[in-house]
Design an enzyme around this catalytic site. Sequence first.
Site, short mmCIF file in Angstrom:
data_model
loop_
_atom_site.label_atom_id
_atom_site.label_comp_id
_atom_site.label_asym_id
_atom_site.label_seq_id
_atom_site.Cartn_x
_atom_site.Cartn_y
_atom_site.Cartn_z
N ASP A 110 0.84 -1.21 0.00
CA ASP A 110 0.00 0.00 0.00
C ASP A 110 0.87 1.24 0.00
O ASP A 110 2.02 1.21 0.43
CB ASP A 110 -0.82 0.13 1.29
N1 URA Z 1 -0.96 -5.90 4.12
C1 URA Z 1 -1.39 -4.61 4.12
O1 URA Z 1 -2.34 -4.28 4.81
N2 URA Z 1 -0.75 -3.74 3.36
C2 URA Z 1 0.32 -4.05 2.61
O2 URA Z 1 0.89 -3.18 1.94
C3 URA Z 1 0.75 -5.37 2.62
C4 URA Z 1 0.10 -6.29 3.38
#
Ligand code: URA
Length: 275
Positions: free
Chosen positions: A147
């Site tokens: 993310d």
């Molecule tokens: N889980 C999440 O919530 N975000 C990420 O970027 C990777 C795994």
Amino acid sequence: MMADRAQIAAIPPQRGKDAFFFAKHPVIGIFRVFRPLTVFTVWMRRLDQLLANLGYCSRREARGWIQDGRVSVRGVIVDDFGAKAADADVLVDGEPLDHPGGLLLLLNKPTGLVCSHDEREGPSVYGLLPERWRRRNPQVTSIGRLDKDTSGLLLLTDQTELVHRLTSPKHKVPKIYRATLSRDLSSNLIQIFASGTLVLKDEKTPCAPAELRIAAAREAEVTLTEGRYHQVRRMFASQGNEVLALHRTMFGHLQLNDLPAGQWRELPLDSFPTT
Ligand code: URA
């Protein structure tokens, strides 16, 4: 000296090992003779296409580069952009080609960047790479995504097969995340995450068993073998806790070590052998 297409095609491919093997084992060589032929068709690429695929310039520009005498094949300047050559034999402006076999990079992703090629989504991790790598075809892409607000270990490659293999849930590649939470952690979460029965909001299939290690009251390490959308954040959210910061420290056997945020290091293409 210029060479034309027919002359380049007439130069036998430099397969030192095969030539040596064939000379020493003429009978076996009858079978081996097919191998150089195969290599010839698989690895010889049109020069204009080769340059364009490796991100040097557009195919049209490549034709100009070739006609300007900037490209040589085995030491001979070539003016025929349709000529085919093996990657290792080609020089551009006297330099060997830039990673003709492919790229595999380990990046320490900073927060604030997306893993998308769509510019409308804002600044992306691809902006950290040299422009030539950004223009490659196949495109350099992330192996799975992090993310925008997640930092840490992200693999980037132009090897499509590797992307599919390492993101397939079938292969269960472990990924380790360090999470900072808004509320104190309860030890019963360990069993809930490990159960294989935790169903996320708006989903039907339960998450695969995940390992949770509580490192401090609001610090945890989670090991996942799958990669669902916002998975770590949603797993904690399902238990009434909020992830305030998330950082990936491991992907398979690979670690960030002391790589600074925003930097990458190159990895051998065979870092994840098939067997
Ligand atoms: N889980 C999440 O919530 N975000 C990420 O970027 C990777 C795994």
